[in-house]
Design an enzyme around this catalytic site. Structure first.
Site, PDB file in Angstrom:
ATOM      1  N   CYS A   1       1.137  -1.360  -0.128  1.00 40.14           N
ATOM      2  CA  CYS A   1      -0.037  -0.194   0.491  1.00 40.14           C
ATOM      3  C   CYS A   1       0.998   0.882   0.368  1.00 40.14           C
ATOM      4  O   CYS A   1       1.651   1.601   0.418  1.00 40.14           O
ATOM      5  CB  CYS A   1      -0.427   0.294   1.604  1.00 40.14           C
ATOM      6  SG  CYS A   1      -1.860  -1.123   1.583  1.00 40.14           S
TER       7      CYS A   1
ATOM      8  N   ARG B   1       4.187  -0.738  -4.634  1.00 36.07           N
ATOM      9  CA  ARG B   1       4.105  -0.763  -3.310  1.00 36.07           C
ATOM     10  C   ARG B   1       2.284  -1.489  -3.318  1.00 36.07           C
ATOM     11  O   ARG B   1       2.241  -1.820  -2.214  1.00 36.07           O
ATOM     12  CB  ARG B   1       3.347   0.335  -2.526  1.00 36.07           C
ATOM     13  CG  ARG B   1       5.161   0.865  -2.587  1.00 36.07           C
ATOM     14  CD  ARG B   1       5.061   1.852  -1.278  1.00 36.07           C
ATOM     15  NE  ARG B   1       4.874   1.455  -0.100  1.00 36.07           N
ATOM     16  CZ  ARG B   1       6.227   1.611   0.192  1.00 36.07           C
ATOM     17  NH1 ARG B   1       6.586   1.422   1.026  1.00 36.07           N
ATOM     18  NH2 ARG B   1       5.834   0.343   2.199  1.00 36.07           N
TER      19      ARG B   1
ATOM     20  N   TRP C   1      -2.743  -2.904  -1.705  1.00 37.28           N
ATOM     21  CA  TRP C   1      -2.448  -3.754  -2.279  1.00 37.28           C
ATOM     22  C   TRP C   1      -3.428  -4.935  -0.883  1.00 37.28           C
ATOM     23  O   TRP C   1      -3.424  -4.296  -0.182  1.00 37.28           O
ATOM     24  CB  TRP C   1      -1.487  -4.374  -1.482  1.00 37.28           C
ATOM     25  CG  TRP C   1      -1.035  -6.093  -1.389  1.00 37.28           C
ATOM     26  CD1 TRP C   1      -0.559  -5.792  -3.104  1.00 37.28           C
ATOM     27  CD2 TRP C   1      -0.914  -7.370  -0.606  1.00 37.28           C
ATOM     28  NE1 TRP C   1      -0.477  -7.651  -2.914  1.00 37.28           N
ATOM     29  CE2 TRP C   1      -0.208  -7.604  -1.551  1.00 37.28           C
ATOM     30  CE3 TRP C   1      -1.417  -6.751   0.112  1.00 37.28           C
ATOM     31  CZ2 TRP C   1      -1.068  -9.091  -1.060  1.00 37.28           C
ATOM     32  CZ3 TRP C   1      -1.187  -8.361   0.680  1.00 37.28           C
ATOM     33  CH2 TRP C   1      -1.255  -9.685   0.276  1.00 37.28           C
TER      34      TRP C   1
ATOM     35  N   ASN D   1      -1.448   1.854   5.624  1.00 35.14           N
ATOM     36  CA  ASN D   1      -0.896   1.153   5.280  1.00 35.14           C
ATOM     37  C   ASN D   1      -1.127   0.248   6.630  1.00 35.14           C
ATOM     38  O   ASN D   1      -0.860   0.863   7.415  1.00 35.14           O
ATOM     39  CB  ASN D   1       0.298   1.166   4.412  1.00 35.14           C
ATOM     40  CG  ASN D   1       1.883   0.130   4.686  1.00 35.14           C
ATOM     41  OD1 ASN D   1       0.415  -0.724   3.663  1.00 35.14           O
ATOM     42  ND2 ASN D   1       2.359   0.527   4.510  1.00 35.14           N
ATOM     43  N   GLY D   2      -0.789  -1.382   6.604  1.00 39.38           N
ATOM     44  CA  GLY D   2      -0.415  -1.814   7.857  1.00 39.38           C
ATOM     45  C   GLY D   2      -2.153  -2.730   8.226  1.00 39.38           C
ATOM     46  O   GLY D   2      -2.888  -3.083   7.122  1.00 39.38           O
TER      47      GLY D   2
ATOM     48  N   GLU E   1      16.342 -18.810  -6.935  1.00 37.86           N
ATOM     49  CA  GLU E   1      16.293 -17.222  -7.515  1.00 37.86           C
ATOM     50  C   GLU E   1      15.630 -17.868  -8.684  1.00 37.86           C
ATOM     51  O   GLU E   1      14.583 -16.787  -9.215  1.00 37.86           O
ATOM     52  CB  GLU E   1      16.991 -17.101  -7.624  1.00 37.86           C
ATOM     53  CG  GLU E   1      17.105 -15.503  -7.416  1.00 37.86           C
ATOM     54  CD  GLU E   1      16.146 -14.985  -7.276  1.00 37.86           C
ATOM     55  OE1 GLU E   1      15.483 -15.167  -6.135  1.00 37.86           O
ATOM     56  OE2 GLU E   1      15.798 -13.591  -7.874  1.00 37.86           O
TER      57      GLU E   1
ATOM     58  N   LYS F   1      12.320 -15.883 -10.173  1.00 41.70           N
ATOM     59  CA  LYS F   1      12.189 -14.953 -10.732  1.00 41.70           C
ATOM     60  C   LYS F   1      11.121 -15.607 -11.970  1.00 41.70           C
ATOM     61  O   LYS F   1      10.044 -14.918 -11.694  1.00 41.70           O
ATOM     62  CB  LYS F   1      13.300 -14.861 -11.023  1.00 41.70           C
ATOM     63  CG  LYS F   1      13.629 -12.740 -11.928  1.00 41.70           C
ATOM     64  CD  LYS F   1      14.255 -12.206 -10.415  1.00 41.70           C
ATOM     65  CE  LYS F   1      13.510 -11.851  -8.836  1.00 41.70           C
ATOM     66  NZ  LYS F   1      14.003 -11.921  -8.183  1.00 41.70           N
TER      67      LYS F   1
ATOM     68  N   GLU G   1       7.165 -15.690 -10.576  1.00 38.85           N
ATOM     69  CA  GLU G   1       7.147 -14.241 -10.757  1.00 38.85           C
ATOM     70  C   GLU G   1       6.190 -13.381 -11.272  1.00 38.85           C
ATOM     71  O   GLU G   1       4.883 -12.385 -11.188  1.00 38.85           O
ATOM     72  CB  GLU G   1       7.990 -13.646  -9.492  1.00 38.85           C
ATOM     73  CG  GLU G   1       7.438 -12.516  -8.354  1.00 38.85           C
ATOM     74  CD  GLU G   1       9.128 -11.872  -8.037  1.00 38.85           C
ATOM     75  OE1 GLU G   1       9.945 -12.448  -8.261  1.00 38.85           O
ATOM     76  OE2 GLU G   1       8.945 -10.989  -6.743  1.00 38.85           O
TER      77      GLU G   1
ATOM     78  N   HIS H   1      14.565 -38.402  -7.645  1.00 42.90           N
ATOM     79  CA  HIS H   1      14.000 -39.148  -6.209  1.00 42.90           C
ATOM     80  C   HIS H   1      12.019 -39.227  -6.207  1.00 42.90           C
ATOM     81  O   HIS H   1      11.806 -38.737  -5.382  1.00 42.90           O
ATOM     82  CB  HIS H   1      14.097 -38.876  -4.931  1.00 42.90           C
ATOM     83  CG  HIS H   1      15.630 -39.601  -3.994  1.00 42.90           C
ATOM     84  ND1 HIS H   1      16.175 -40.629  -4.637  1.00 42.90           N
ATOM     85  CD2 HIS H   1      17.098 -38.762  -4.789  1.00 42.90           C
ATOM     86  CE1 HIS H   1      17.896 -40.559  -4.691  1.00 42.90           C
ATOM     87  NE2 HIS H   1      17.599 -39.220  -4.762  1.00 42.90           N
TER      88      HIS H   1
ATOM     89  N   LYS I   1       5.614  -4.767  -4.577  1.00 48.11           N
ATOM     90  CA  LYS I   1       7.168  -4.705  -3.984  1.00 48.11           C
ATOM     91  C   LYS I   1       6.981  -4.840  -2.186  1.00 48.11           C
ATOM     92  O   LYS I   1       8.567  -5.743  -2.096  1.00 48.11           O
ATOM     93  CB  LYS I   1       7.528  -2.961  -4.674  1.00 48.11           C
ATOM     94  CG  LYS I   1       9.639  -3.087  -3.974  1.00 48.11           C
ATOM     95  CD  LYS I   1       9.713  -4.080  -5.153  1.00 48.11           C
ATOM     96  CE  LYS I   1      11.525  -3.649  -4.609  1.00 48.11           C
ATOM     97  NZ  LYS I   1      12.217  -4.906  -5.383  1.00 48.11           N
TER      98      LYS I   1
HETATM   99  C1  AGP Z   1      11.975 -10.648  -5.155  1.00 50.84           C
HETATM  100  O1  AGP Z   1      11.883 -11.089  -6.469  1.00 50.84           O
HETATM  101  C2  AGP Z   1      10.463 -10.819  -4.951  1.00 50.84           C
HETATM  102  N1  AGP Z   1       9.684  -9.615  -4.785  1.00 50.84           N
HETATM  103  C3  AGP Z   1      10.104 -11.413  -3.026  1.00 50.84           C
HETATM  104  O2  AGP Z   1      10.442 -12.280  -2.807  1.00 50.84           O
HETATM  105  C4  AGP Z   1      11.322  -9.978  -1.925  1.00 50.84           C
HETATM  106  O3  AGP Z   1      12.626 -10.545  -2.536  1.00 50.84           O
HETATM  107  C5  AGP Z   1      10.683 -10.413  -0.749  1.00 50.84           C
HETATM  108  O4  AGP Z   1       9.126 -10.168  -0.691  1.00 50.84           O
HETATM  109  C6  AGP Z   1      11.798  -9.924   0.790  1.00 50.84           C
HETATM  110  O5  AGP Z   1      11.772  -8.551   0.516  1.00 50.84           O
HETATM  111  P1  AGP Z   1      12.945  -7.677   0.183  1.00 50.84           P
HETATM  112  O6  AGP Z   1      14.417  -7.695   0.327  1.00 50.84           O
HETATM  113  O7  AGP Z   1      12.353  -6.115   0.332  1.00 50.84           O
HETATM  114  O8  AGP Z   1      12.562  -7.902   2.371  1.00 50.84           O
END
Ligand code: AGP
Length: 609
Positions: free
Chosen positions: A2, A27, A75, A101-102, A483, A487, A490, A506, A604
């Protein structure tokens, strides 16, 4: 998670708020809204709707004037993305408007109490209760009314409030969700992220948890929730506002951020490498040599991709410093009542420095007497401030939801930490110098890799056709695979699963056929032959393969798309193996026509548990 903006000054607030919201959309982007107040006695005007900020801008009423206002991009946590659930929320008389926000943990109890009292709640959100509670306070001041309402609330918040009876001010409060005040010329701004402020001012004050502030056109005051004054002062920060401007010619921040890596990696290394003694200098750790030598374990905590880079970091620490190290998802850590050891160094890793799960883990460790350092990108963020010391990542602002350049700098942050820890232990000066030479080569090698984007785009086109993929690697390569899969899923919404290459037989090999591609990491290391063997097993089952490898690896007669990455010191391999995976995900998403910077359902910074 948010985005919040607020403006009070001499200009029309509406368009400034909308522009701020556009810059905060990473956000949260499922609905947006603004509320403005005109001259004394005029009614509060609210415009809000489900969808993007651009939809709100197009639908904004003609008469929407006012020099005071607040805005929000959402969000969803409580209730779906609908017009009614969009912020700002108001009381029944529309005197008060609130953006938040929260999460208000006791919202259902408060909603019930308000409903029993005859209040008509018009949304499903937790935030709406705040507007009603502020309206019901009998305090003479807006500050008092907001404080009264907050006293009834349990949970986290960054809030901004305007009230038709107090058109000369915005009242804001913070508990767990960031709020930054920006000081302009006869105008004041507030936002949950610097991104919304830097175009107007670089003189800012970060609110602390438990702090409130009143903004008027000429200044701001800060105070605790019992209304006693605090001494928060604005400071001018050194930041390049253009770093927050829209992405490259393709319009994507992710692409721009991937290509910034040759420069951003230089920044995290600058001034921290001691070539003479083969070590790193990290003054921000706030530990002397004796304390550093006393560390018996390193425990790394992060979420999502930061957790996967944490796993890469744990390998670096074990290999270079020979200290037992592991990484754990911060979101799980505190719920298993972890044993906090005095000789363990805890490391919180986070781009935003706001991720609530990581922040709460840090607080839990510190409450129990543990020492935590932060590897954080956003300067002055909550995690950075909560830690005992740390390493800033200097990646520059990262806007795309899919993290790239910040993760790369996290890896380098761990390399620096491992080097420093290693050199006060058994790591030889020769090995220290070898590592430093490797680190210095990295920016150029990354640039070299990025020049081969067309090759990666071609490979990505094939991957984009699949509904399901595997990413596989072993030992140092496994977190890279995790990772890579993260990516890919995501931003492409494809099912991408990471596995240890050694574990394929396995179970998951059962899924391999011509429709399920595998992206495999096969660096030159002690496991190359075994890894190549596994590639042949996949090929024998007609599984399409993209192999990210080194030039000297002999894949035999393997039918595979081969991507060679430059060789560096073996400890630093993971980061050069990761870069092509960023571009594979990016180009697959581009081909699928998806919104790369704002993938569905995500935001984000994850500031709610
Ligand atoms: C990364 O591509 C993601 N958007 C997500 O996993 C991110 O790394 C995670 O939410 C942690 O965020 P931060 O590094 O701001 O703590």
């Amino acid at each position: 998670m948010c985005g919040i903006v607020g403006y009070i000054g001499t200009q029309q607030a509406g368009h400034l708020l909308l522009e701020g919201l556009t810059r905060l959309e990473h956000r949260g982007y499922d609905s947006a809204g603004v509320a403005v107040l005109g001259a004394s006695g005029s009614a509060l005007k609210v415009a809000k709707q489900a969808g993007r900020v651009r939809d709100l801008t197009e639908g904004l009423p003609k008469r929407f004037s006012g020099r005071v206002g607040i805005g929000h991009t959402r969000w969803a946590t409580h209730g779906p993305a609908t017009d009614a659930n969009a912020h700002p929320h108001t009381d029944a008389k529309r005197d008060v408007a609130v953006v938040h926000n929260g999460i208000i943990d006791n919202a259902s109890t408060l909603r019930r109490l308000l409903a029993d009292d005859g209040v008509d709640l018009v949304s499903d959100t937790d935030t709406e209760v705040l507007a009603h509670l502020i309206a019901r306070s009998e305090s003479d001041t807006l500050e008092g009314r907001v404080a009264d309402a907050l006293a009834l609330i349990e949970g986290t918040y960054g809030v901004a409030v305007v009230h038709a009876d107090f058109p000369d001010r915005i009242v804001v409060a913070r508990n767990g969700s960031p709020l930054i005040i920006g000081v302009g010329d006869k105008e004041m701004h507030v936002a949950s992220d610097l991104a919304a402020l830097v175009r107007y001012t670089t003189t800012v004050a970060h609110l602390d948890d438990g702090e409130m502030a009143t903004l008027t056109a000429t200044g701001f005051t800060t105070y605790r929730q019992d209304l006693t004054a605090t001494a928060n002062r604005a400071q001018t920060i050194d930041i390049d506002p253009s770093a927050y401007d829209a992405g490259d010619e393709g319009g994507s921040f992710m692409h721009r951020e991937i290509h910034e890596q040759p420069r951003s990696t230089e920044r995290v290394l600058r001034g921290r490498l001691d070539e003479r003694f083969g070590t790193a200098h990290l003054g921000g750790l706030n530990m002397d040599a004796r304390e550093t030598r006393a560390i018996r374990r390193v425990k790394i905590l992060g979420c999502g991709s930061a957790y996967y880079v944490g796993q890469m970091g744990a390998s670096l620490v074990e290999e270079l410093a020979r200290i037992p190290a592991d990484a754990e998802a911060a979101s799980e850590f505190r719920y298993r009542n972890p044993i906090i050891e005095p000789d363990t160094l805890y490391v919180a890793v986070s781009q935003s420095g706001e991720t609530i799960d990581t922040l709460l883990a840090v607080q839990e460790i510190r409450r129990k007497g543990g020492r935590v350092i932060g590897l954080v990108n956003v300067v002055g963020s909550a995690i950075a401030r909560e830690c005992d010391g740390g390493i800033y990542l200097h990646a520059g602002p990262e806007v795309a939801v899919a993290s790239t350049k910040a993760l790369t700098n996290m890896f380098l942050g761990f390399a620096l930490l491992a080097l420093q820890l290693g050199r006060v232990r058994d790591l030889s000066i020769a090995d220290g110098k070898r590592l430093i030479a490797g680190l210095n080569r990295l920016p150029e090698q990354i640039a070299e890799l990025l020049e081969r984007e067309d090759e990666l785009a071609e490979a990505a086109a094939r991957l984009a056709e699949a509904d399901s993929l595997f990413f596989i690697g072993r030992v140092r390569g496994f977190p890279v695979a995790r990772e890579g899969a993260q990516k890919f899923k995501e931003i492409t919404y494809r099912h991408a699963e990471a596995y240890q290459t050694s574990e394929l037989k396995h179970g998951p090999l059962a899924l391999i056929d011509e429709s399920v591609p595998t992206v495999a990491l096969v660096p030159t290391d002690e496991l190359t032959d075994r890894n190549v063997g596994a590639m042949h097993e996949i090929a024998a089952r007609r599984g399409p393969l993209v192999v990210v490898t080194h030039e000297d690896v002999d894949l035999g007669e393997l039918d595979a798309v081969r991507i060679d990455v430059p060789r560096n010191e073996r400890e630093l391999d993971p980061i050069l193996l990761t870069i092509p995976l960023q571009l594979l995900a990016y180009h697959a998403a581009l081909r699928l026509g998806l919104d790369i910077d704002k993938p569905r359902n995500l935001a984000k910074s994850v500031t709610v548990e």
